[in-house]
Motif scaffolding. Structure first.
Motif, PDB file in Angstrom:
ATOM      1  N   LEU A  38       0.841  -1.182   0.000  1.00 43.22           N
ATOM      2  CA  LEU A  38       0.000   0.000   0.000  1.00 43.22           C
ATOM      3  C   LEU A  38       0.884   1.243   0.000  1.00 43.22           C
ATOM      4  O   LEU A  38       1.909   1.288   0.666  1.00 43.22           O
ATOM      5  CB  LEU A  38      -0.911  -0.004   1.226  1.00 43.22           C
ATOM      6  CG  LEU A  38      -1.711  -1.293   1.466  1.00 43.22           C
ATOM      7  CD1 LEU A  38      -2.492  -1.181   2.757  1.00 43.22           C
ATOM      8  CD2 LEU A  38      -2.649  -1.571   0.299  1.00 43.22           C
ATOM      9  N   LEU A  39       0.470   2.272  -0.739  1.00 42.94           N
ATOM     10  CA  LEU A  39       1.247   3.514  -0.861  1.00 42.94           C
ATOM     11  C   LEU A  39       0.707   4.546   0.115  1.00 42.94           C
ATOM     12  O   LEU A  39      -0.491   4.871   0.099  1.00 42.94           O
ATOM     13  CB  LEU A  39       1.178   4.050  -2.286  1.00 42.94           C
ATOM     14  CG  LEU A  39       1.782   3.155  -3.378  1.00 42.94           C
ATOM     15  CD1 LEU A  39       1.637   3.815  -4.741  1.00 42.94           C
ATOM     16  CD2 LEU A  39       3.239   2.860  -3.078  1.00 42.94           C
ATOM     17  N   VAL A  40       1.583   5.076   0.947  1.00 45.17           N
ATOM     18  CA  VAL A  40       1.177   6.094   1.921  1.00 45.17           C
ATOM     19  C   VAL A  40       1.021   7.445   1.246  1.00 45.17           C
ATOM     20  O   VAL A  40       0.053   8.173   1.475  1.00 45.17           O
ATOM     21  CB  VAL A  40       2.209   6.169   3.065  1.00 45.17           C
ATOM     22  CG1 VAL A  40       1.855   7.293   4.035  1.00 45.17           C
ATOM     23  CG2 VAL A  40       2.283   4.841   3.798  1.00 45.17           C
ATOM     24  N   SER A  41       1.985   7.842   0.419  1.00 48.59           N
ATOM     25  CA  SER A  41       1.970   9.135  -0.254  1.00 48.59           C
ATOM     26  C   SER A  41       1.707   8.914  -1.740  1.00 48.59           C
ATOM     27  O   SER A  41       2.483   8.243  -2.430  1.00 48.59           O
ATOM     28  CB  SER A  41       3.304   9.860  -0.052  1.00 48.59           C
ATOM     29  OG  SER A  41       3.297  11.100  -0.720  1.00 48.59           O
ATOM     30  N   THR A  42       0.607   9.478  -2.229  1.00 47.65           N
ATOM     31  CA  THR A  42       0.250   9.381  -3.646  1.00 47.65           C
ATOM     32  C   THR A  42       0.061  10.786  -4.207  1.00 47.65           C
ATOM     33  O   THR A  42       0.136  11.787  -3.493  1.00 47.65           O
ATOM     34  CB  THR A  42      -1.037   8.565  -3.815  1.00 47.65           C
ATOM     35  OG1 THR A  42      -2.108   9.201  -3.079  1.00 47.65           O
ATOM     36  CG2 THR A  42      -0.860   7.150  -3.282  1.00 47.65           C
ATOM     37  N   GLU A  43      -0.194  10.848  -5.523  1.00 50.02           N
ATOM     38  CA  GLU A  43      -0.398  12.159  -6.151  1.00 50.02           C
ATOM     39  C   GLU A  43      -1.670  12.821  -5.650  1.00 50.02           C
ATOM     40  O   GLU A  43      -1.715  14.034  -5.450  1.00 50.02           O
ATOM     41  CB  GLU A  43      -0.457  11.995  -7.672  1.00 50.02           C
ATOM     42  CG  GLU A  43       0.853  11.544  -8.298  1.00 50.02           C
ATOM     43  CD  GLU A  43       0.757  11.460  -9.812  1.00 50.02           C
ATOM     44  OE1 GLU A  43      -0.350  11.739 -10.341  1.00 50.02           O
ATOM     45  OE2 GLU A  43       1.769  11.132 -10.460  1.00 50.02           O
ATOM     46  N   SER A  44      -2.704  12.038  -5.425  1.00 50.86           N
ATOM     47  CA  SER A  44      -3.964  12.606  -4.928  1.00 50.86           C
ATOM     48  C   SER A  44      -3.912  12.901  -3.428  1.00 50.86           C
ATOM     49  O   SER A  44      -4.601  13.810  -2.951  1.00 50.86           O
ATOM     50  CB  SER A  44      -5.119  11.655  -5.226  1.00 50.86           C
ATOM     51  OG  SER A  44      -4.879  10.385  -4.632  1.00 50.86           O
ATOM     52  N   HIS A  45      -3.103  12.140  -2.675  1.00 50.30           N
ATOM     53  CA  HIS A  45      -2.974  12.348  -1.226  1.00 50.30           C
ATOM     54  C   HIS A  45      -1.485  12.382  -0.857  1.00 50.30           C
ATOM     55  O   HIS A  45      -0.951  11.396  -0.316  1.00 50.30           O
ATOM     56  CB  HIS A  45      -3.685  11.237  -0.440  1.00 50.30           C
ATOM     57  CG  HIS A  45      -5.157  11.181  -0.688  1.00 50.30           C
ATOM     58  ND1 HIS A  45      -5.706  10.463  -1.738  1.00 50.30           N
ATOM     59  CD2 HIS A  45      -6.211  11.760  -0.040  1.00 50.30           C
ATOM     60  CE1 HIS A  45      -7.025  10.595  -1.715  1.00 50.30           C
ATOM     61  NE2 HIS A  45      -7.353  11.365  -0.697  1.00 50.30           N
ATOM     62  N   PRO A  46      -0.799  13.473  -1.159  1.00 50.41           N
ATOM     63  CA  PRO A  46       0.643  13.544  -0.837  1.00 50.41           C
ATOM     64  C   PRO A  46       0.870  13.736   0.654  1.00 50.41           C
ATOM     65  O   PRO A  46       0.097  14.423   1.336  1.00 50.41           O
ATOM     66  CB  PRO A  46       1.127  14.763  -1.634  1.00 50.41           C
ATOM     67  CG  PRO A  46      -0.087  15.629  -1.763  1.00 50.41           C
ATOM     68  CD  PRO A  46      -1.272  14.694  -1.847  1.00 50.41           C
ATOM     69  N   VAL A  47       1.923  13.103   1.166  1.00 51.78           N
ATOM     70  CA  VAL A  47       2.329  13.248   2.568  1.00 51.78           C
ATOM     71  C   VAL A  47       3.568  14.137   2.610  1.00 51.78           C
ATOM     72  O   VAL A  47       4.567  13.848   1.937  1.00 51.78           O
ATOM     73  CB  VAL A  47       2.624  11.874   3.206  1.00 51.78           C
ATOM     74  CG1 VAL A  47       3.149  12.044   4.627  1.00 51.78           C
ATOM     75  CG2 VAL A  47       1.370  11.021   3.197  1.00 51.78           C
ATOM     76  N   LYS A  48       3.510  15.200   3.379  1.00 52.96           N
ATOM     77  CA  LYS A  48       4.616  16.146   3.437  1.00 52.96           C
ATOM     78  C   LYS A  48       5.796  15.544   4.194  1.00 52.96           C
ATOM     79  O   LYS A  48       5.619  14.802   5.169  1.00 52.96           O
ATOM     80  CB  LYS A  48       4.167  17.437   4.113  1.00 52.96           C
ATOM     81  CG  LYS A  48       3.081  18.174   3.355  1.00 52.96           C
ATOM     82  CD  LYS A  48       2.665  19.441   4.074  1.00 52.96           C
ATOM     83  CE  LYS A  48       1.564  20.161   3.301  1.00 52.96           C
ATOM     84  NZ  LYS A  48       1.118  21.382   4.006  1.00 52.96           N
TER      85      LYS A  48
END
Length: 280
Positions: free
Chosen positions: A139-149
């Motif tokens: 599973l991806l934590v940071s994606t283009e739609s939900h970026p994690v700073k």
């Protein structure tokens, strides 16, 4: 020497990932650029001996090894395909004593946890827990739609979040004080009803009605108390009130100075007499 008994480790037959006994490994990645996977270890939350729990049974997922960059919002988003997530709470360590949870304040809270954490994920239905235990990932934590700073952007965001909104703070404090006043009033009412009523053995409970627990003094209140005590001592003592008291005090001081002067002269003469080196 006696060989140490190694802790048994369960290995996922499909992915070949070692996991603690009773836990299932869920692979995650921070982003697509990351090659290695990080593993969350999850199981259904349960309490021994049927003790009361703050988390709903059959609907709570207990997760270990949650990394610092994985927030409550990220964890809820990653597990949302399994079912509707009702709540997510991150903690530094698991709850040892099962007790009712109090609502956390947005302003009055301890330092944020900087290391790895544990999580309690509550689903709306029990099927969400079963589906979460069969996730394959990664599973991806940071994606283009939900970026994690991360990096400097995260520092800037944390600094901006540290600024307190005065109006929101006032509303929360007022709400807390209203609830506190209601609690005190209910305790006083209960004490009034219980006072004077004998128990099974005939004893009558005596209470202090109308008294609230004392609040700590502020700095200004402490200074006022000290000033009142100083004035009270000054009124009691009344030293050097008359003119003859001034004269006697001065004469006594002069007599002590003369006595000390004579003692110093005798000490100097004695030191000269005991001196062995005589230059003249």
């Amino acid at each position: 020497m006696v060989a140490r008994r190694r802790k048994r480790v369960v290995r996922d037959p499909e992915a070949g990932v070692p996991s603690p006994p009773g836990y299932y490994a869920i692979p995650i990645k921070f982003s697509e650029k990351q090659h290695a996977s990080h593993y969350l270890y999850a199981r259904e939350h349960s309490v021994r001996g049927g003790a009361p729990s703050a988390w709903p049974q059959k609907r709570t997922l207990f997760v270990l090894n949650v990394p610092p960059y994985c927030t409550e919002e990220c964890l809820s988003r990653l597990l949302s395909p399994c079912g509707t997530v009702q709540s997510v709470e991150l903690q530094e360590k698991p709850d040892l004593a099962e007790s009712s949870k109090e609502s956390k304040s947005k302003f009055f809270h301890p330092k944020p946890i900087s290391g790895f954490q544990v999580a309690y994920v509550v689903f709306q239905k029990p099927s969400g827990v079963l589906a979460a235990l069969t996730l394959k990932g990664p599973l991806l934590v940071s994606t283009e739609s939900h970026p994690v700073k991360s990096g400097i952007h995260k520092w800037i965001s944390d600094y901006a979040d540290s600024m307190t909104d005065p109006e929101a703070l006032r509303i929360e404090v007022d709400t807390f004080m209203e609830a506190y006043d209601q609690k005190i009033a209910a305790e006083e009412e209960k004490a009034k009803q219980e006072e004077g009523v004998p128990d099974e053995e005939g004893w009558v409970k005596v209470t202090r009605r109308g008294r609230r627990p004392g609040l700590p003094r502020t700095e200004a209140a402490s200074l006022r108390v000290l000033e009142r005590e100083r004035r009270k001592r000054a009124r009691k003592e009344l030293l050097s009130f008359y003119a003859w008291q001034h004269r006697e005090a001065k004469m006594e001081h002069l007599a002590q100075l003369r006595k000390k002067f004579e003692e110093d002269k005798q000490r100097i003469e004695l030191m000269r007499a005991q001196r062995k080196f005589r230059p003249y």
